[in-house]
Design a protein around this motif. Structure first.
Motif, mmCIF file in Angstrom:
data_model
loop_
_atom_site.group_PDB
_atom_site.id
_atom_site.type_symbol
_atom_site.label_atom_id
_atom_site.label_comp_id
_atom_site.label_asym_id
_atom_site.label_seq_id
_atom_site.Cartn_x
_atom_site.Cartn_y
_atom_site.Cartn_z
ATOM 1 N N ARG A 18 0.852 -1.585 -0.209
ATOM 2 C CA ARG A 18 0.265 0.056 -0.043
ATOM 3 C C ARG A 18 1.367 1.315 -0.493
ATOM 4 O O ARG A 18 1.596 1.050 0.875
ATOM 5 N N ASP A 19 0.423 2.503 -0.751
ATOM 6 C CA ASP A 19 0.610 3.383 -0.671
ATOM 7 C C ASP A 19 0.445 4.076 -0.781
ATOM 8 O O ASP A 19 -0.729 5.047 -1.158
ATOM 9 N N ASP A 20 0.318 5.058 0.750
ATOM 10 C CA ASP A 20 -0.558 5.654 0.939
ATOM 11 C C ASP A 20 -1.178 7.078 0.630
ATOM 12 O O ASP A 20 -1.459 7.849 1.001
ATOM 13 N N GLU A 21 0.127 7.994 0.181
ATOM 14 C CA GLU A 21 0.569 9.018 -0.072
ATOM 15 C C GLU A 21 -0.389 8.701 -2.082
ATOM 16 O O GLU A 21 -1.199 10.420 -2.340
ATOM 17 N N ALA A 22 0.039 8.022 -2.713
ATOM 18 C CA ALA A 22 -0.901 7.359 -4.186
ATOM 19 C C ALA A 22 -2.390 7.122 -3.694
ATOM 20 O O ALA A 22 -3.303 7.856 -4.191
ATOM 21 N N VAL A 23 -3.185 6.435 -2.395
ATOM 22 C CA VAL A 23 -4.097 7.019 -2.151
ATOM 23 C C VAL A 23 -5.140 8.784 -1.521
ATOM 24 O O VAL A 23 -5.805 8.491 -2.025
ATOM 25 N N GLU A 24 -4.036 9.399 -1.033
ATOM 26 C CA GLU A 24 -4.155 10.444 -0.774
ATOM 27 C C GLU A 24 -4.209 10.653 -2.064
ATOM 28 O O GLU A 24 -5.674 11.803 -2.112
ATOM 29 N N LEU A 25 -4.000 11.014 -2.572
ATOM 30 C CA LEU A 25 -4.256 11.526 -4.273
ATOM 31 C C LEU A 25 -4.688 10.663 -4.272
ATOM 32 O O LEU A 25 -5.633 12.081 -5.646
ATOM 33 N N TRP A 26 -5.489 10.035 -4.956
ATOM 34 C CA TRP A 26 -6.083 9.040 -5.929
ATOM 35 C C TRP A 26 -7.999 10.524 -4.667
ATOM 36 O O TRP A 26 -8.615 11.112 -5.863
ATOM 37 N N LYS A 27 -7.958 10.340 -3.822
ATOM 38 C CA LYS A 27 -9.024 10.602 -3.113
ATOM 39 C C LYS A 27 -9.332 11.959 -3.347
ATOM 40 O O LYS A 27 -10.234 12.479 -2.955
ATOM 41 N N LYS A 28 -8.308 12.340 -3.131
ATOM 42 C CA LYS A 28 -8.804 14.310 -3.771
ATOM 43 C C LYS A 28 -8.499 14.838 -4.677
ATOM 44 O O LYS A 28 -9.664 16.153 -5.139
ATOM 45 N N GLU A 29 -7.301 14.045 -5.634
ATOM 46 C CA GLU A 29 -7.957 13.848 -7.502
ATOM 47 C C GLU A 29 -9.401 13.600 -8.018
ATOM 48 O O GLU A 29 -9.401 14.424 -8.872
#
Length: 101
Positions: A65-76
């Motif tokens: 899991r890549d938490d930064e990629a998950v957050e980016l997906w949620k925001k954008e």
């Protein structure tokens, strides 16, 4: 018991378990392979507890899991693909009859 503890600390992956979780059934099988003795599931738990092992539930999260990629997906991305309901517009549970006033 020292040998069993060493083997348990090596982890399930070292014993052919790719999901990296120990279960009582797997520990029971490991004891059988290493020491040629058979325990019940309850006996396995009592043995582990006697030597200070505790029951733990692993956090269910992928090691990849890549938490930064998950957050980016949620925001954008998510706001673009998810259509949010407009305030003040009533809906209908019927698929064939949209909400009316």
């Amino acid at each position: 018991m020292e040998r069993l503890e060493r083997e348990l600390e090596r982890g399930p992956l070292a014993h052919g378990r790719p999901d990296q979780r120990w279960t009582l059934v797997r520990i029971k099988a490991l004891i059988g392979r290493l020491f040629h003795v058979s325990y019940t599931i309850e006996g396995t738990w009592l043995l582990l507890r006697r030597y200070g092992w505790s029951w733990q539930q692993p956090a269910r999260q992928a090691t990849e899991r890549d938490d930064e990629a998950v957050e980016l997906w949620k925001k954008e991305v998510r706001p673009q693909v998810k259509e949010w309901p407009r305030p003040g517009v009533r809906g209908s549970p019927s698929r064939t009859r949209p909400g009316s006033r």
